[in-house]
Design an enzyme around this catalytic site. Structure first.
Site, PDB file in Angstrom:
ATOM      1  N   THR A  96       0.813  -1.216   0.000  1.00 11.62           N
ATOM      2  CA  THR A  96       0.000   0.000   0.000  1.00 11.62           C
ATOM      3  C   THR A  96       0.845   1.264   0.000  1.00 11.62           C
ATOM      4  O   THR A  96       0.507   2.249  -0.635  1.00 11.62           O
ATOM      5  CB  THR A  96      -0.948   0.009   1.209  1.00 11.62           C
ATOM      6  OG1 THR A  96      -1.778  -1.157   1.142  1.00 11.62           O
ATOM      7  CG2 THR A  96      -1.827   1.236   1.210  1.00 11.62           C
ATOM      8  N   THR A 172       1.638  -4.514   4.249  1.00 12.34           N
ATOM      9  CA  THR A 172       1.521  -4.793   5.682  1.00 12.34           C
ATOM     10  C   THR A 172       1.063  -6.220   5.970  1.00 12.34           C
ATOM     11  O   THR A 172       1.341  -6.741   7.040  1.00 12.34           O
ATOM     12  CB  THR A 172       0.534  -3.807   6.347  1.00 12.34           C
ATOM     13  OG1 THR A 172      -0.731  -3.911   5.699  1.00 12.34           O
ATOM     14  CG2 THR A 172       1.045  -2.391   6.237  1.00 12.34           C
ATOM     15  N   ASP A 173       0.372  -6.842   5.018  1.00  9.82           N
ATOM     16  CA  ASP A 173      -0.234  -8.152   5.282  1.00  9.82           C
ATOM     17  C   ASP A 173       0.775  -9.192   5.753  1.00  9.82           C
ATOM     18  O   ASP A 173       0.515  -9.934   6.686  1.00  9.82           O
ATOM     19  CB  ASP A 173      -0.934  -8.677   4.027  1.00  9.82           C
ATOM     20  CG  ASP A 173      -2.395  -8.275   3.987  1.00  9.82           C
ATOM     21  OD1 ASP A 173      -2.759  -7.315   4.690  1.00  9.82           O
ATOM     22  OD2 ASP A 173      -3.174  -8.923   3.258  1.00  9.82           O
ATOM     23  N   LYS A 249       0.717  -8.095  12.983  1.00 11.68           N
ATOM     24  CA  LYS A 249      -0.391  -7.245  12.529  1.00 11.68           C
ATOM     25  C   LYS A 249      -1.631  -7.701  13.278  1.00 11.68           C
ATOM     26  O   LYS A 249      -2.083  -8.828  13.101  1.00 11.68           O
ATOM     27  CB  LYS A 249      -0.574  -7.371  11.020  1.00 11.68           C
ATOM     28  CG  LYS A 249      -1.626  -6.412  10.453  1.00 11.68           C
ATOM     29  CD  LYS A 249      -1.631  -6.402   8.932  1.00 11.68           C
ATOM     30  CE  LYS A 249      -2.718  -5.472   8.407  1.00 11.68           C
ATOM     31  NZ  LYS A 249      -2.734  -5.394   6.938  1.00 11.68           N
TER      32      LYS A 249
END
Lengths: 426, 426
Positions: A96, A172-173, A249
């Site tokens: 992202t 970020t995943d 996360k």
């Protein structure tokens, strides 16, 4: 000529415009449209389709001007006046923070290169003398072990070429997995900082500038570790500096999704002052030589135990030639009694079975209850206070260090990269 | 005669004694010993082996007297003087709250019956008129769907027989799964309260009395829901009242391991005052009729996606005749592009694939990124803000309500038992 065509002569895709119609005013960026409606990306992040008939349209900002302004900023990046600043390499992998809206589908795709980050966030150029390159450009869910290795080699190359710090732009995943992989692979004399964005740059709530600027501060700091720098609160006030092997996360969408588990963060960056405050001891800059320990065994599985789940799943992996298994058990690290013989089977086949907990917080202890003790007798390895995901990455790595069960077990229960804390009295 | 033999004539297993030796005093409960040493379970929870030679031993409390005192307490439970109190049934399933030290192995095993809880915690008898029975006595990791059903039938029977509240003593490891299962199965006019203990009763830090007393308070309250009542902090001050479908064990050992995720707890019990404070709206007592919707499809799998993981695991489950799959994806609910065709294959075989997130917190949204959109096109069902474990239990339950894919999908995205919160604007 249809009215929509007239409209498109007045402004173009990417322009910021306002539309006044029937007493309501809409403001946003012009998106591509397949209909007669004008599609606006509005400041709340949503798209609106508005018919141009009887509408008053004002162009607020031309797309081309915005881009030119950015180009001027970045053109100064490599000027010699920046030579006194520390050298930081930005390696882009996608995600992202390096994404924009795909006009084809309307969804967000990974497109931008590292250079685009500098264009978008000119403040960065005051912190360091940046160079950047895209290692690859994939969505982070498509990350895999060979990409971890490629990234580690690129990092090592940049450090050998004189980089004082590394920033890795990553989706970020799966950032926690890649960050852990680098922590096991790379002994680093300089900071290696993972950074990402939970909200894409086109949204007013985007966290990409704050995160990138804080990451840059850490990249030029004394913290010579692999770490993750992301929003530490819902405001734009601080970014936490997480250890690569202790971060997870913990929210699908919040900007402060990343949390240190079973550890404090190393510290945080005060976004307003730019100061770094630390909670933990850390490896200082140049306290260790660069070293690269590559190699991951891809045939490792993470199995999450659930009540009544059939132990056949272990057989499946063994029969498919898997070399290591991490189980996410319940509580202190349990599976049902039925699973114990399968753990014994794996052990007899020289396949290590590492036990972690779906509780995430806390430490494995299979010495308290009968089932745990049976699991240990069957050869299960207690994963200490490692996160299940980190234990998986570590096992993949450990299996390339040795193929001897005892040696792998020894590595798994030993702290390599801050993934295991010493046992502390309760 | 060996000295140890002399000793054992003076006191017996279970007695609380003090040993003074070489100027040090040890105090604790006598454990069985296979050596000449006396083994004491000390108040810090650890065992000490002490030679009896030249030791001064004082018996502080005889084991048999303690038990007698408890027996006297419980003998009053069913006296008619208690008839004015609400009737609460304690159903015991095993677990730490109903466990004691196994003298054979030194480990903790599930042994006590519900009655033992009343013996151990006489304060309970002031709150309600208790009856109790052991449904079964297993370690919670051995729990499975047929036990869930057996438990639900027992609960329904107790309610039909006039119980004003139900307490279910359950091991903490899989409590969240069983509690969710009951929430989907039972429409209840009275409170159904799960309670457990993170520390066994022989340890001074045991949480079993606090938890059981708070559970009893909830069992006689107006909160006619399936809930979990466990320590809300590291002190003995409050117990949280969690919704069965929104709770998760989030620490391997802490007493406040249970946390509500994607929801506030319903409220909490102030242990000192006995008062209940609520945060949320809840189903009031007698606001619905008792109803039992039994049946779980055991052939459902929870798969946790990790980077580079082979999608063959889906094929394995499909080929093994599984009827439903829950995937714990990354972030907003992603898997690698390679997995998408396998999701399509499952869908084409009428096997629902429900997407949840390993972030645990937050909501699934597969409409933002390309991969997610591809997953939806392949038939993936967005698991909203359900916990992965709850989605699994719900899918097992939903598959027994209908075998039609569309009907199961409809159930999965619809709130049944508070497992899905309405979407809220960011």
């Amino acid at each position: 000529m249809r009215s929509a065509d007239v409209i498109f002569m007045e402004f173009q895709q990417g322009d910021r415009i306002s539309i006044e119609k029937d007493g309501v005013e809409y403001e946003g960026m012009v998106m591509p449209s397949n209909t007669h409606h004008i599609v606006l990306k509005m400041s709340n992040g949503y798209n609106a389709g508005i018919s141009a008939e009887n509408a008053k349209i004002t162009v607020l900002q031309k797309a081309s001007n915005v881009q030119d302004a950015h180009a001027n900023d970045t053109s100064q990046l490599n000027k010699t006046t920046k030579g006194k600043l520390p050298k930081v390499s930005i390696l882009s992998t996608g995600g992202t923070i390096a994404s924009k809206i795909d006009y084809r589908t309307g969804a967000v795709t990974a497109r931008f290169s590292a250079d685009d980050i500098l264009k978008a966030i000119p403040e960065l150029t005051e912190i360091a003398d940046f160079s950047g390159r895209a290692i690859y450009n994939i969505l982070s869910e498509n990350m895999r072990a060979e990409y971890w290795e490629e990234l580690a080699r690129a990092v090592a190359e940049e450090i050998r070429d004189g980089a004082d710090g590394i920033i890795i732009a990553h989706g970020t995943d799966t950032m926690m997995y890649t960050a852990a992989a680098l922590a096991f692979m790379v002994r680093t004399p300089v900071p290696i900082v993972f950074v990402g964005s939970q909200r894409s740059a086109d949204r007013p709530s985007s966290d990409n500038a704050t995160n990138a600027i804080c990451a840059a501060k850490v990249a030029v700091s004394d913290i010579a570790e692999v770490c993750v720098v992301m929003h530490g609160s819902e405001s734009d006030d601080i970014c936490d500096i997480h250890r690569a092997t202790k971060v997870r996360k913990m929210h699908t969408s919040r900007r402060d999704a990343f949390r240190s588990i079973n550890s404090e963060p190393i510290g945080f960056v005060d976004y307003l002052t730019g100061d770094i405050h630390t909670h933990l001891e850390y490896n200082n800059r140049n306290s260790q030589e660069l070293d690269l320990l590559e190699g991951f065994e891809p045939k490792c599985a993470l199995i999450k135990f659930t009540p009544g789940a059939s132990p056949d799943i272990i057989s499946y992996y063994l029969d498919a030639g898997y070399k290591g298994i991490v189980i996410e058990g319940t509580g202190l690290g349990h599976v049902s009694s039925e699973w114990v013989p399968m753990i014994a089977r794996a052990t007899s086949m020289n396949v290590p079975v590492v036990i972690t907990s779906q509780c995430l917080h806390g430490r494995i202890c299979d010495r308290v209850y009968d089932t745990g003790r049976d699991m240990l007798r069957a050869g299960a390895i207690e994963g200490e206070d490692m996160l299940p995901e980190v234990a998986l990455v570590k096992l993949m790595w450990a299996l390339k260090r040795s193929d001897d069960h005892a040696a792998v077990k020894k590595l798994m229960v030993q702290n390599i990269a801050f993934e295991i804390n010493e046992r502390s009295p309760e």
